[in-house]
Design a protein around this motif. Structure first.
Motif, short mmCIF file in Angstrom:
data_model
loop_
_atom_site.label_atom_id
_atom_site.label_comp_id
_atom_site.label_asym_id
_atom_site.label_seq_id
_atom_site.Cartn_x
_atom_site.Cartn_y
_atom_site.Cartn_z
N UNK A 112 0.85 -1.19 0.00
CA UNK A 112 0.00 0.00 0.00
C UNK A 112 0.89 1.24 0.00
N UNK A 113 0.31 2.38 -0.38
CA UNK A 113 1.06 3.64 -0.42
C UNK A 113 0.21 4.76 0.14
N UNK A 114 0.86 5.69 0.83
CA UNK A 114 0.23 6.93 1.30
C UNK A 114 0.93 8.08 0.60
N UNK A 115 0.15 9.01 0.06
CA UNK A 115 0.69 10.12 -0.72
C UNK A 115 0.71 11.41 0.10
N UNK A 116 1.68 12.27 -0.22
CA UNK A 116 1.67 13.61 0.35
C UNK A 116 0.65 14.47 -0.40
N UNK A 117 0.28 15.58 0.21
CA UNK A 117 -0.68 16.50 -0.41
C UNK A 117 -0.12 17.02 -1.74
N UNK A 118 1.16 17.41 -1.75
CA UNK A 118 1.76 17.97 -2.96
C UNK A 118 1.81 16.96 -4.08
N UNK A 119 2.16 15.71 -3.77
CA UNK A 119 2.20 14.69 -4.81
C UNK A 119 0.80 14.39 -5.33
N UNK A 120 -0.18 14.34 -4.43
CA UNK A 120 -1.58 14.09 -4.83
C UNK A 120 -2.08 15.20 -5.76
N UNK A 121 -1.77 16.47 -5.41
CA UNK A 121 -2.25 17.60 -6.21
C UNK A 121 -1.53 17.69 -7.56
N UNK A 122 -0.21 17.53 -7.55
CA UNK A 122 0.58 17.80 -8.75
C UNK A 122 0.73 16.59 -9.67
N UNK A 129 -1.22 13.64 -9.40
CA UNK A 129 -2.49 12.94 -9.65
C UNK A 129 -3.66 13.92 -9.76
N UNK A 130 -3.33 15.21 -10.01
CA UNK A 130 -4.34 16.24 -10.29
C UNK A 130 -5.41 16.35 -9.20
N UNK A 131 -5.04 16.08 -7.97
CA UNK A 131 -5.99 16.22 -6.85
C UNK A 131 -7.20 15.32 -6.97
N UNK A 132 -7.03 14.14 -7.53
CA UNK A 132 -8.13 13.19 -7.71
C UNK A 132 -8.67 12.74 -6.35
N UNK A 133 -9.92 13.13 -6.01
CA UNK A 133 -10.49 12.78 -4.71
C UNK A 133 -10.90 11.31 -4.64
N UNK A 134 -10.84 10.63 -5.77
CA UNK A 134 -11.12 9.19 -5.78
C UNK A 134 -9.84 8.37 -5.88
#
Length: 803
Positions: free
Chosen positions: A148-158, A160-165
């Motif tokens: 499993x992986x946990x992402x940082x906010x910056x990586x999620x936004x930049x 993965x385009x802030x995908x809430x799913x």
């Protein structure tokens, strides 16, 4: 209270009438308070504020130590971590992590991110809830657990385009699929400035000597001190040293606050040294103001005498002078805080490209502003007490009879001269520090690397440590130089374990035929693994023997090339080619390598060991996961970036390039702290010189002014201008000599504390000490000559009537 406010109002009005004195005094205090507040904000943000988490002062790091080898912050083995975890009683939670870089793909192209492999306790220790989903569970950080992986906010936004799913989706990390289970809040990057977290699945029950070393982070139980936890950890480490002598002999343990453990003892010492340096600037400013107020007090002796004769108490006289000092300090504090705001902003800009840790928050926090207020009060006392006490001691009858004799009974001259000696001593110490840093910065900007740096593109590329397909790695590293060599404008291509001038492995080694009684007796040298094109790409001609060739394969005779420093130190006066060396100590299983060549010395990247002995090994004979790419071109090297990225992706789509810099930038980046803190020391020194010069000038001007009648009599009796100037010079030079003697002694101590940021400059560099003595002498003489020559131009008749 009303009396105090009245004194402050009267002091403000009185100071407005003397604009020159007020301006100089406020300027001196502005510089002192501004620099001190700026430096304290840096120290507070780096060492005192701590992590932005609840009860962050209880989050600590646990290190093993081998004091016999001067290793003070060792990462324990995964097996030792398990022992600490089961035996300790001081911590609520004990977590393990290991940091690194992680190749992430799953969108358009692979990218490299800083990340950590952590167990579930690490997130519990931070006490921060995820923005989306959850963190890593205990079963997932066990051997064989789910990926499993946990992402940082910056990586999620930049990325993965802030995908809430995003939770539940799959990405590839180091070529392996992982399921995203959570996203952390903005600015969360604990524990190691991470953008992604993967589960640490090493087996703590594996055989000792196998598995990775880990960093241990923990949260102290309430009411357990850092010292108590350190004592317990050390006791556990000693038990392990007894039980497992082969792997743990000589090991102890210590517990440090998280920020101190991250920064290390030497940078901590440097920051406090710099804070002490700016306090010296503040004290110089306060001494200046004290001298100005002494001058002012001398001119107000009749006023003081009249007030005292009318019933004013000694306390009231002292309070009035302190009120004037407070008004000046208040003005200096207000402007000083404004200057500190500018200074903090400039410092933050200077470190923006150095990847500062996520918890480093340098700004004018409320405690910093409270510190500025405290400094203003300190400045009030430091600059106001001496003039106030001296004024209150004046002989009333003498003052009322003759103001000039009252002033002389003031004994202002002796105290004023002592303050100037104090200023000169502090200034001398700071100027030596500034001089050493000026030379260091100049050398950093003009480093003699010993190799070509112009028109060279560099980047980093590699496979994760878990990658097991050795054959595919070898094919990749064989094919990459050939692919890059076909790019337009390329004149040379090299792969190496690290770039020259940016650091290397410091390895123990043995020389065939030599004997070593114990492991600590083995010599050390820097080691680099390189491809055959390394030496030609960087313009390093082989002086003896031959370079590496494509025939130096894994199945052939193991070979090595050494540098001139190695040859001179270990084979003085002899040809080292044909001799054999082996990396490691008595337990080493690596093969003996035959030396086949000698190359020139090069800059190592270490300011404390600039051109050490080096051992170079062929990349084809030594497995490595990560390499640096260097490409020499005939034009703008950085224009190759997209083509290099495509060439690497064509060989393996999961392998990105990262740390893309020109060669000159790659060398300069690790030395940022010398440039930044060196520039700061230079600023401290220039301001100290300015304040000391102003202080000496003010005292000499006051002294000459009080002796106007004497000068007039001397001139009327036929004294030459040169005699009067020499009389004044003797007095000023005496103060200068005493101050410089004390200052140079102070500088000897200060320079030793600066060793960490000196570059190719010795702490007791004779040139710097002599230059400071010359500059300070010239400034002092100028400060004496100006008022002396002004006094000789006064008409003797005017001088005789002046008092």
């Amino acid at each position: 209270m009303s009396a105090v406010l009245r004194d402050i109002h009267f002091g403000s009005r009185s100071l407005r009438k003397n604009a020159g004195l007020t301006t100089v005094a406020i300027l001196a205090l502005t510089l002192g308070i501004g620099l001190t507040t700026t430096m304290f904000s840096i120290v507070y943000g780096a060492l005192m504020k701590g992590l932005p988490f609840p009860d962050a002062d209880r989050i600590v790091l646990l290190f093993e130590q081998n004091l016999a080898r001067n290793w003070t912050r060792m990462e324990p083995s995964i097996q030792d971590y398990q022992e600490f975890r089961t035996q300790q009683r001081s911590f609520e939670q004990l977590g393990a992590f290991t940091g690194g870089t992680i190749n992430v793909s799953g969108t358009e192209k692979a990218e490299r991110f800083k990340g950590s492999w952590v167990n579930s306790s690490v997130f519990d220790i931070a006490g921060v809830r995820p923005l989306l989903g959850r963190t890593i569970r205990a079963d997932e950080s066990a051997p064989g657990g789910e990926r499993v992986a946990v992402l940082s906010y910056g990586m999620w936004r930049n990325h993965f385009d802030g995908d809430r799913d995003i939770v539940g989706k799959t990405l590839r990390a180091n070529g392996v699929p992982y399921t995203v289970v959570g996203v952390m809040p903005e600015k969360f990057a604990f524990p190691d400035d991470d953008a992604i977290w993967l589960p640490l699945q090493d087996n703590p029950l594996a055989k000792r000597g196998e598995g990775r070393s880990v960093s241990i982070v923990a949260r102290l139980k309430p009411n357990v001190s850092l010292d108590a936890a350190s004592v317990e950890a050390n006791a556990i480490a000693r038990r392990l040293a007894t039980a497992y002598k082969e792997t743990n002999e000589g090991l102890t343990a210590t517990v440090m606050s998280f920020t101190e453990g991250q920064i290390g003892p030497e940078p901590r010492r440097l920051l406090f040294t710099m804070l002490g340096a700016v306090f010296c600037v503040l004290l110089i400013g306060c001494a200046n103001v004290a001298n100005l107020l002494l001058d002012r007090a001398a001119h107000k002796t009749k006023e003081v005498g009249v007030r005292t004769a009318l019933g004013a108490s000694r306390g009231a006289v002292i309070r009035q002078f302190l009120a004037e000092a407070f008004v000046l300090a208040l003005g200096g504090a207000a402007l000083g805080v404004a200057a500190a705001y500018v200074g903090v902003a400039a410092f933050n800009r200077s470190i923006a490209d150095t990847q500062p840790p996520f918890w480093l928050d340098i700004s004018l926090h409320p405690p910093v502003l409270l510190f500025a207020i405290g400094v203003a009060l300190l400045a009030t006392l430091a600059s106001g007490v001496i003039p106030a006490v001296q004024a209150s001691r004046a002989d009333i009858s003498e003052i009322l009879k003759d103001e000039s004799r009252g002033a002389s009974s003031f004994r202002i001259g002796r105290m004023s001269r002592a303050l100037v000696v104090f200023e000169i001593a502090l200034s001398c110490g700071l100027l030596v520090a500034a001089g050493l840093m000026t030379r260091s910065v100049a050398k950093v900007r003009n480093i003699e690397t010993g190799f070509t740096t112009a028109n060279i593109f560099t980047a980093r590329v590699g496979f994760p440590e878990s990658y097991s397909d050795t054959l595919q790695q070898l094919r990749f590293f064989d094919a990459l130089p050939e692919r890059l060599a076909t790019l337009p404008g390329v004149q040379g291509v090299a792969l190496s374990s690290s770039l020259p001038g940016t650091g290397a492995n410091n390895s123990s080694f043995a020389i065939d035929g030599a004997s070593y009684a114990k492991d600590t007796d083995y010599p050390h040298a820097m080691s680099l693994t390189v491809t055959p094109g390394f030496f030609s790409t960087f313009g390093l001609a082989v002086r003896q023997g031959r370079p590496f060739t494509a025939q130096d394969r894994r199945e052939r005779l193991p070979v090595a090339i050494v540098n001139a420093a190695f040859a001179a130190k270990y084979f003085p006066g002899a040809d080292p080619t044909g001799r054999r060396v082996r990396l490691g100590d008595s337990k080493s299983k690596t093969p003996w390598m035959t030396i086949v060549g000698v190359v020139p010395n090069t800059f190592s990247g270490d300011p404390e060991n600039v051109r050490p002995p080096f051992i170079y090994q062929p990349l084809s004979q030594h497995r490595t996961n990560f390499v640096s790419i260097a490409i020499r071109t005939n034009g703008n090297a950085m224009a190759l970036t997209p083509q290099v990225r495509d060439a690497v992706a064509s060989l393996n789509r999961d392998i990105p390039i990262y740390w893309v810099y020109s060669m000159k930038e790659a060398i300069a980046r690790p030395l940022w702290f010398i440039r930044v803190f060196g520039t700061m020391f230079m600023i401290f020194g220039v301001i100290a010189l300015f304040l000391a010069g102003v202080g000496l000038y003010a005292v000499m001007a006051f002294s000459v002014g009080r002796r106007t009648r004497e000068v007039g009599i001397r001139m009327a009796l036929g004294a030459q201008t040169s005699h009067v100037v020499n009389m004044v010079l003797r007095q000023g030079l005496a103060q200068l000599a005493v101050g410089m003697t004390l200052g140079l002694a102070l500088a000897l101590g200060v320079s030793q504390l600066m060793k960490i940021i000196l570059f190719e400059v010795q702490p007791r560099d004779p040139f710097t000490f002599a230059s400071v003595a010359a500059v300070l002498s010239a400034a002092g003489i100028l400060a004496c000559v100006i008022p002396a020559r002004r006094a000789t131009r006064v008409d003797p008749l005017v001088a005789l009537r002046s008092e």
